[in-house]
Scaffold this motif. Structure first.
Motif, PDB file in Angstrom:
ATOM      1  N   MET A 124       1.165  63.653 -19.402  1.00 48.88           N
ATOM      2  CA  MET A 124       0.103  62.645 -19.466  1.00 48.88           C
ATOM      3  C   MET A 124      -0.263  62.139 -18.064  1.00 48.88           C
ATOM      4  SD  MET A 124      -0.747  62.397 -22.639  1.00 48.88           S
ATOM      5  CE  MET A 124      -1.694  60.883 -22.682  1.00 48.88           C
ATOM      6  N   GLU A 125       0.756  61.947 -17.224  1.00 52.76           N
ATOM      7  CA  GLU A 125       0.501  61.522 -15.839  1.00 52.76           C
ATOM      8  C   GLU A 125      -0.335  62.560 -15.097  1.00 52.76           C
ATOM      9  OE1 GLU A 125       4.259  60.860 -14.001  1.00 52.76           O
ATOM     10  OE2 GLU A 125       4.534  58.872 -14.856  1.00 52.76           O
ATOM     11  N   GLU A 165      -3.939  62.513 -16.060  1.00 54.10           N
ATOM     12  CA  GLU A 165      -4.669  61.345 -15.568  1.00 54.10           C
ATOM     13  C   GLU A 165      -4.811  61.299 -14.057  1.00 54.10           C
ATOM     14  OE1 GLU A 165      -4.735  56.459 -16.096  1.00 54.10           O
ATOM     15  OE2 GLU A 165      -3.209  57.653 -17.119  1.00 54.10           O
ATOM     16  N   PHE A 166      -3.759  61.747 -13.338  1.00 55.06           N
ATOM     17  CA  PHE A 166      -3.736  61.465 -11.899  1.00 55.06           C
ATOM     18  C   PHE A 166      -3.814  62.685 -10.969  1.00 55.06           C
ATOM     19  CE2 PHE A 166      -1.381  57.866 -13.843  1.00 55.06           C
ATOM     20  CZ  PHE A 166      -2.251  56.846 -13.480  1.00 55.06           C
ATOM     21  N   ASP A 223      -5.757  65.724  -9.603  1.00 56.05           N
ATOM     22  CA  ASP A 223      -7.083  66.356  -9.567  1.00 56.05           C
ATOM     23  C   ASP A 223      -6.907  67.843  -9.273  1.00 56.05           C
ATOM     24  OD1 ASP A 223      -8.247  63.783  -9.814  1.00 56.05           O
ATOM     25  OD2 ASP A 223      -8.002  63.475  -7.656  1.00 56.05           O
ATOM     26  N   GLU A 237       0.324  52.352 -10.739  1.00 57.80           N
ATOM     27  CA  GLU A 237      -0.417  53.237 -11.647  1.00 57.80           C
ATOM     28  C   GLU A 237       0.492  53.953 -12.630  1.00 57.80           C
ATOM     29  OE1 GLU A 237      -2.444  55.854  -8.871  1.00 57.80           O
ATOM     30  OE2 GLU A 237      -4.312  54.746  -9.191  1.00 57.80           O
ATOM     31  N   ARG A 238       1.716  54.247 -12.193  1.00 61.25           N
ATOM     32  CA  ARG A 238       2.629  55.051 -13.028  1.00 61.25           C
ATOM     33  C   ARG A 238       3.984  54.361 -13.156  1.00 61.25           C
ATOM     34  NH1 ARG A 238       2.617  59.990  -9.284  1.00 61.25           N
ATOM     35  NH2 ARG A 238       4.206  60.805 -10.708  1.00 61.25           N
TER      36      ARG A 238
END
Length: 471
Positions: free
Chosen positions: A51-52, A55-56, A58, A286-287
């Motif tokens: 999931m990380e 989302e994070f 690129d 963020e995490r």
């Protein structure tokens, strides 16, 4: 469970009598047939990391991560959610690989067939099997449901790479096979470089240096691979060049969370601990549920507590902060073996040897650990016995246990050095001299110093004869 994953055809499905469809499913190349062997207690951590990444991180290569998420959802019994992730993967294929959509969809279609089969929806499963079969025919595959291609090797490589260190060697081999067909493919090059980097257990090992340099050349906009190259350059003594890549990556807006994560490691190893802590705290905003980030922050506090760096009154504060971060690490990832080791060491610094022993035992009792990790645990536990428990015999026992594991690694070098220093000290103090000289000989032998080893063994024999004269 692992049993299920080793043999994915062992179902408890009402439709298990349909051997025809089972045979077709078994031929597919997808997450259900790659032998990923994810243990039940590792699933939450894997899902969190997937999931990380979605989302994070690129990247142009994120179809595979949605496929893996679907597989994890299936393992959790969430079949509808698995199908949703597979639909997202199909959409990404259309956007990112429109020119070869059918080839790039094979893994997703295979996963769809499996999920529908587990749901007992055989008609939908057959629909996706038909899509795979049509594509295999199009590319003239000798198999109806299996296609050999560099793209398929690449997909398998990414899946293996994400599922833990025991799969890294297989992942590297997948990317290597893909690169034999397309040596200048940016995605294959990136996968090969990352898997090589993960396999570099030895700071002096340069196996990943050239692959990382090539991956940066072929993926010039990828900030993530730049920070990995920077770390490897630092390992081999080229820190100034490495810092150039760190600065480039930090000036990019791409994959910032992951860039900060690895840049913090670079600065910690450089000795700029405050800079490392600053980057980690930003990333943790963020995490917050990243076990890896809490572990890295714990390592920073552990380094800061060195009395040579700080007044002794500050040591207690740094120790407490380190323990807090390592405990959070194992709460989030209960099998994070080295976090238990560092918790133990922090307790030992505070003189709480019972608590230290308890945490060391948690690490020592873990099964299925990589060889270099087992070596590292024995090294740290040996030092604990030597310097905190004043038991040189137990220290030697664990140094030798670690050295019986023949993996070439940084931990092995530490074990040899620790054994050599302890043996020298015991010889100087006239403690168990024959054994100590023999151990000194062993340390020379393990370092490849044959002449010195022979001298030690000969000395040990002479001492034995003196202690046991023949009348």
């Amino acid at each position: 469970s692992v049993q299920f994953l080793k043999n994915p055809l062992l179902f408890h499905s009402e439709n298990a009598h349909d051997h025809g469809i089972q045979d077709k499913l078994g031929q597919l190349r997808c997450h259900f047939t790659w032998g990923l062997e994810i243990e039940d207690n590792a699933i939450p951590d894997l899902e969190s990391r997937v999931m990380e990444e979605i989302e994070f991180l690129d990247t142009r290569y994120n179809v595979g991560i949605h496929n893996l998420l679907a597989y994890v959802k299936h393992l959790n019994g969430q079949e509808e959610e698995a199908l949703q992730s597979l639909r997202e993967a199909e959409d990404l294929v259309q956007r990112e690989h429109a020119h070869q959509a059918d080839l790039r969809s094979l893994v997703t279609w295979g996963n769809c067939a499996w999920v529908y089969y587990h749901m007992g929806r055989l008609a939908e499963a057959q629909t996706y099997l038909d899509k795979v079969e049509d594509t295999c025919k199009k590319f003239a595959s000798p198999s109806h449901y299996r296609l050999e291609s560099p793209e398929m090797e690449c997909e398998e490589g990414w899946a293996l790479l994400k599922c833990g260190r025991k799969h890294y060697q297989r992942a590297k081999a997948c990317f290597e096979r893909a690169l034999r067909v397309e040596p200048e493919n940016p995605e294959f090059s990136l996968g090969f470089a990352i898997s090589s980097f993960r396999l570099d257990y030895d700071d002096e090992n340069v196996i990943s240096l050239e692959p990382l340099q090539r991956a940066v050349r072929l993926n010039p906009e990828d900030a993530y691979v730049k920070v990995l190259l920077a770390l490897k350059l630092q390992d081999v003594g080229q820190e100034v060049e490495g810092e150039g890549y760190i600065e480039e990556a930090l000036n990019s807006t791409s994959s910032q969370s992951y860039v900060f994560q690895y840049a913090s490691k670079f600065y910690r190893k450089k000795g700029c601990v405050d800079k490392a802590i600053e980057l980690l705290k930003k990333t943790l905003e963020e995490r917050p549920n990243s076990a890896y980030l809490h572990h890295q922050l714990g390592l920073c506090y552990r380094r800061n507590m060195n009395p040579r760096r700080q007044e002794r009154e500050n040591v207690h504060r740094w120790v407490q902060l380190a323990i807090k971060e390592f405990q959070e690490t194992v709460r989030l990832k209960p099998r994070f073996e080295m976090a238990y080791v560092y918790i133990a060491e922090m307790y030992a610094v505070r003189g709480q040897c019972r608590e230290a022993e308890e945490n060391f035992q948690k690490a020592l009792c873990m099964d299925n650990l990589a060889d270099h990790i087992q070596q590292d645990i024995h090294y740290h536990y040996g030092r604990f016995q030597q310097f905190h428990m004043r038991s040189e015999d137990k220290a030697i026992t664990h140094y030798l246990k670690g050295l019986k594991i023949e993996e070439r690694s940084f931990a092995r070098k530490n074990l040899i050095s620790a054994l050599e220093n302890l043996a020298k000290s015991r010889v100087n103090q006239n403690v168990s001299v024959v054994e100590s000289v023999s151990l000194l000989g062993l340390s020379h032998k393990l370092k490849g110093e044959v002449k010195e080893a022979l001298l030690c063994y000969e000395r040990a024999l002479r001492l034995t004869d003196q202690l046991n004269p023949v009348f």
